[in-house]
Design a protein around this motif. Structure first.
Motif, short mmCIF file in Angstrom:
data_model
loop_
_atom_site.label_atom_id
_atom_site.label_comp_id
_atom_site.label_asym_id
_atom_site.label_seq_id
_atom_site.Cartn_x
_atom_site.Cartn_y
_atom_site.Cartn_z
N GLN A 199 -37.68 9.24 -7.48
CA GLN A 199 -38.81 9.44 -8.40
C GLN A 199 -38.47 10.40 -9.52
O GLN A 199 -39.08 10.36 -10.59
CB GLN A 199 -40.00 10.02 -7.64
N GLY B 227 -44.69 5.39 -4.75
CA GLY B 227 -44.29 6.77 -5.03
C GLY B 227 -45.13 7.80 -4.30
O GLY B 227 -44.94 9.00 -4.52
N GLU B 228 -46.03 7.38 -3.45
CA GLU B 228 -46.86 8.35 -2.73
C GLU B 228 -46.30 8.61 -1.33
O GLU B 228 -45.71 7.73 -0.71
CB GLU B 228 -48.29 7.84 -2.61
N ILE B 229 -46.52 9.81 -0.85
CA ILE B 229 -46.17 10.15 0.53
C ILE B 229 -47.47 10.50 1.26
O ILE B 229 -48.44 10.96 0.64
CB ILE B 229 -45.19 11.34 0.61
N PRO C 104 -40.39 18.46 7.62
CA PRO C 104 -41.63 18.55 6.83
C PRO C 104 -42.44 19.82 7.06
O PRO C 104 -42.94 20.41 6.10
CB PRO C 104 -42.39 17.30 7.27
N VAL D 234 -43.16 25.86 0.69
CA VAL D 234 -44.05 25.85 -0.49
C VAL D 234 -44.88 27.12 -0.49
O VAL D 234 -45.00 27.81 -1.52
CB VAL D 234 -44.98 24.61 -0.49
N PRO E 63 -45.52 13.37 -4.66
CA PRO E 63 -44.96 14.63 -4.15
C PRO E 63 -45.40 15.88 -4.90
O PRO E 63 -45.71 16.90 -4.27
CB PRO E 63 -43.44 14.39 -4.28
N ILE F 155 -47.33 19.17 -3.20
CA ILE F 155 -46.96 20.58 -3.31
C ILE F 155 -48.16 21.41 -3.77
O ILE F 155 -48.48 22.45 -3.20
CB ILE F 155 -45.76 20.74 -4.28
N VAL G 225 -50.65 21.79 -0.99
CA VAL G 225 -50.28 22.83 -0.02
C VAL G 225 -50.76 24.19 -0.55
O VAL G 225 -51.37 24.98 0.17
CB VAL G 225 -48.76 22.88 0.22
N GLU H 35 -38.52 11.48 -1.65
CA GLU H 35 -38.44 10.51 -2.75
C GLU H 35 -37.59 10.98 -3.93
O GLU H 35 -38.09 11.09 -5.06
CB GLU H 35 -39.86 10.25 -3.27
N HIS I 213 -40.65 19.26 -6.49
CA HIS I 213 -40.69 17.90 -5.95
C HIS I 213 -40.23 17.95 -4.50
O HIS I 213 -39.52 18.89 -4.11
CB HIS I 213 -39.77 16.98 -6.77
N LEU I 214 -40.63 16.94 -3.73
CA LEU I 214 -40.06 16.80 -2.39
C LEU I 214 -40.08 15.34 -1.97
O LEU I 214 -40.83 14.54 -2.52
CB LEU I 214 -40.78 17.71 -1.37
N LEU J 265 -46.00 16.34 6.41
CA LEU J 265 -46.04 15.41 5.28
C LEU J 265 -44.84 14.48 5.35
O LEU J 265 -43.84 14.78 6.02
CB LEU J 265 -46.13 16.14 3.94
N ALA J 266 -44.95 13.34 4.69
CA ALA J 266 -43.95 12.28 4.77
C ALA J 266 -43.69 11.94 6.25
O ALA J 266 -44.38 12.45 7.13
CB ALA J 266 -42.65 12.68 4.05
#
Lengths: 268, 268
Positions: free
Chosen positions: B203, A223-225, B175, B182, A175, A179, A182, B200, B197-198, A198-199
């Motif tokens: 984490q 832990g990745e999106i 999203p 952002v 995440p 960010i 972006v 999850e 952060h976004l 995203l996600a």
């Protein structure tokens, strides 16, 4: 044969030398590691009868279709992008008739017509470079794979016969990197710009990340999106739908190398 | 009593009139809808013996602690932010002794000392305004609730006795709105800037979004992801840990109204 020495030589090639090598048929492969730092473009060549509608389609959908340059009808030159002969300067072309792929060729002299107009669109190579420079790992690059691409339920804004769904490319990120990505890609509206999503892939109609419609399956790590950018395959889908009697594009990954610096596209 | 007419009158108040009302004790409530368009700030008042370490802590952690203004020791004025008397111009103050909350007051004249230094830090009100102006709905604002805030496993960079975990505020968004948020908040580094952060939450050490450490529980709707910003509660946690013999802060939501325009903080 592209060995390591040759590869690093390719990376440093001035763009006009890279195009000359391609024009002579001495390089017919992908352009990912050629003339680093220069803008590479997606190519769409259409008859003049379709050109105004396609131009309008690009203007109405700048994220998937960021227009870098357009030729005069019948003129194979694109002086705004370099000393280019579009008939020979791309390593591999796809020929479409009535919206269907018919052939793959390494030059298009025999297909040339006095009514053909060339459109060059920005591609993600230009924003991947500043992402990597910022220390954001790109999985498909690390693994030597083609970025996964997906059809979505997001409709483009149609223009004449051109329309259809938006196609996106996907890059897995943590995440905090998403960010940062972006922020970085927002600076490059001429090459797809900020992500479109995203996600939550199902929200844009993607049921299974592991079965992309084009490219290689991704490798998602803990832990990745998924982060989704508008993709240059979108206009190809629009062209299939419009069924022009002839259309010529580059073969994916076999791009037009221009003289423009990637850095010159930064809007901020 | 704050009725609707009074509320819209409050929104339009020039900042010096809003502060005068507060200084006279005629308004001791929250400042969310006062002097719209002006920067509101978090307040931290510490003895000079702690001031250099706290300054260093803010400088090392600009996302949670974006410093807008600092006073001279013993001087209740903050001329860089307006014609301010920090002893009276905040509606409600919290008094801490040895890092523990002891009292809530509406003016701090009796606590004033010649060695006190006032720090004013940017707050999220300033970035919520451009988010809403861009059409991004903020759930806690719509519901009239306090934004949910959470302790995280992200450590601040310590300075002297100040340190501890980063506290974040959370806003649920679709999203595409998260991407836009952002971009918008990146323009405002002086008021927490881009999210940290976004998606999850686990984490960053948040096990249950529905039980925030401060503020009201969020209402997550279908298709939304949590988006996390560094929060001005972070320095309060750092102060609890540092245990200065005295510390004075604003009561959450009861901010210092400055003369600065929110728009003046846009960095891009």
């Amino acid at each position: 044969m592209l060995d390591v020495d040759r590869s690093s030589e390719f990376e440093r090639l001035p763009p006009e030398q890279a195009r000359a090598l391609i024009a002579r048929g001495e390089h017919t492969g992908g352009t990912a590691n050629m003339a680093n730092g220069r803008v590479q473009g997606n190519l769409v060549i259409l008859p003049k009868a379709y050109a105004l509608d396609f131009f309008t389609f690009c203007h109405a959908n700048p994220k998937p279709c960021p227009l870098l340059g357009v030729s005069q009808a019948g003129d194979p030159a694109l002086p705004m992008l370099g000393d280019i002969d579009i008939r020979t300067d791309v390593p591999h072309y796809y020929i479409y008739r009535d919206g269907r792929f018919v052939e793959e060729v390494t030059e298009i002299g025999s297909y040339w017509r006095e009514d053909l107009v060339s459109f060059v669109l920005g591609c993600s190579y230009s924003f991947e470079e500043p992402l990597m420079a910022a220390g954001i790992g790109l999985r498909h690059v690390e693994l030597g794979r083609v970025v996964p691409m997906y059809r979505t339920n997001i409709e483009t804004r149609p223009a004449g016969p051109f329309g259809g769904g938006l196609v996106v490319s996907m890059r897995p990120m943590k995440p905090a990197d998403a960010i940062r990505a972006v922020q970085i890609t927002t600076r490059f509206p001429a090459v797809h710009g900020a992500p479109v999503h995203l996600a939550e892939p199902e929200q844009i109609g993607i049921r299974d990340l592991m079965t992309p419609d084009w490219g290689d399956p991704p490798e998602m790590r803990d832990g990745e999106i998924p982060v989704f950018w508008a993709c240059g395959v979108t206009p190809q889908v629009a062209i299939e739908r419009a069924r022009p009697e002839i259309c010529i594009t580059h073969k994916p990954g076999h791009m037009l190398i221009t003289d423009l610096d990637n850095a010159s596209l930064a809007a901020i």
